[in-house]
Design an enzyme around this catalytic site. Sequence first.
Site, short mmCIF file in Angstrom:
data_model
loop_
_atom_site.label_atom_id
_atom_site.label_comp_id
_atom_site.label_asym_id
_atom_site.label_seq_id
_atom_site.Cartn_x
_atom_site.Cartn_y
_atom_site.Cartn_z
N CYS A 1 0.85 -1.18 0.00
CA CYS A 1 0.00 0.00 0.00
C CYS A 1 0.90 1.24 0.00
CB CYS A 1 -0.90 -0.01 1.23
SG CYS A 1 0.02 0.14 2.79
N HIS B 1 3.65 -5.19 1.93
CA HIS B 1 3.04 -6.13 2.88
C HIS B 1 3.65 -7.52 2.72
CE1 HIS B 1 -0.65 -3.84 4.32
NE2 HIS B 1 -0.08 -3.02 3.45
N THR C 1 10.43 -12.40 16.39
CA THR C 1 10.42 -12.57 14.94
C THR C 1 10.89 -11.31 14.24
OG1 THR C 1 8.70 -14.26 14.93
CG2 THR C 1 8.92 -12.98 12.92
N TYR D 1 21.38 -20.78 11.52
CA TYR D 1 20.25 -20.49 12.39
C TYR D 1 20.76 -20.17 13.80
CZ TYR D 1 17.24 -22.43 8.75
OH TYR D 1 16.59 -22.67 7.56
N ASN E 1 19.40 -14.07 21.57
CA ASN E 1 18.91 -15.23 22.30
C ASN E 1 19.53 -16.50 21.72
OD1 ASN E 1 17.53 -17.20 23.69
ND2 ASN E 1 15.53 -16.24 23.47
N ARG F 1 15.38 -22.80 17.15
CA ARG F 1 14.12 -23.21 16.51
C ARG F 1 13.22 -22.00 16.25
NH1 ARG F 1 12.57 -28.83 16.84
NH2 ARG F 1 10.43 -28.09 16.86
N ASN G 1 8.59 -14.96 7.48
CA ASN G 1 9.10 -13.78 6.78
C ASN G 1 8.12 -13.40 5.67
OD1 ASN G 1 10.51 -11.83 5.37
ND2 ASN G 1 12.22 -13.17 4.81
N CYS H 1 15.95 -14.46 3.84
CA CYS H 1 15.90 -15.69 4.64
C CYS H 1 16.59 -16.85 3.91
CB CYS H 1 14.47 -16.03 5.03
SG CYS H 1 13.31 -16.10 3.67
N HIS H 2 16.79 -16.72 2.61
CA HIS H 2 17.51 -17.78 1.87
C HIS H 2 18.98 -17.86 2.29
CE1 HIS H 2 18.05 -14.12 -0.57
NE2 HIS H 2 19.23 -14.63 -0.89
N SER I 1 23.90 -25.28 10.68
CA SER I 1 25.28 -25.22 11.18
C SER I 1 26.21 -26.17 10.45
CB SER I 1 25.31 -25.54 12.69
OG SER I 1 24.64 -24.53 13.40
N GLU J 1 23.92 -15.41 -5.89
CA GLU J 1 24.67 -14.42 -5.11
C GLU J 1 26.16 -14.76 -5.06
OE1 GLU J 1 22.98 -13.58 -1.28
OE2 GLU J 1 21.04 -13.03 -2.15
#
Length: 188
Positions: free
Chosen positions: A28, A33, A103, A122, A131, A136, A145, A153-154, A159, A182
Amino acid sequence: MKKQRESQCTQKTISLLSPLGTIQVSGCENGVHTIQILMDVAPAERSSEAPLSRVVNDSPAEMSPELQRCVEWLQAYFSEPQTAGSLPLPAFHHPALQGDAFTSRVLQTLLKDVKFGETVSYKRLAEMAGNPRAVRAVGGAMRRNPVPLLIPCHRVISSSGQSGPYMSGKGNHLKQWLLTHERQRSEG
């Protein structure tokens, strides 16, 4: 009297053709969004020679400035990815990206600290977000996301160095393509 909610936004959806298939961007005047990758191109048909984020509906005159900024960023990402980092990102207008929830913190940390061509585990992202035991929860944040590609996020891997799931496991081939895209562009 009806309760007014964030539905006061007048959202527009724009479809783009990309090497990943069709990408739908909704937003918008306040910002983007969601971004959805429709996975309508078979992996064998996907190449770096595919159309590079061509708008297939709506004219630029009808786009909000934030949607236009998103389209420009995506076009740069696919055609000249090393320049995308210097372009301004559009504003985000999604509840998952507002406030100080874990998040939101994880997604903002990923956006700010993991650059083009880099990956992060992660576990390391949980540490970076404050944290270290929330590995998880980081995975959950990646699943929630709302703007993949813009918030990369890709770039989050296990680990062990394995790429890990993307789009709830249905888009693992896309994650591999994005990481390779990339890596090749940052080396070249």
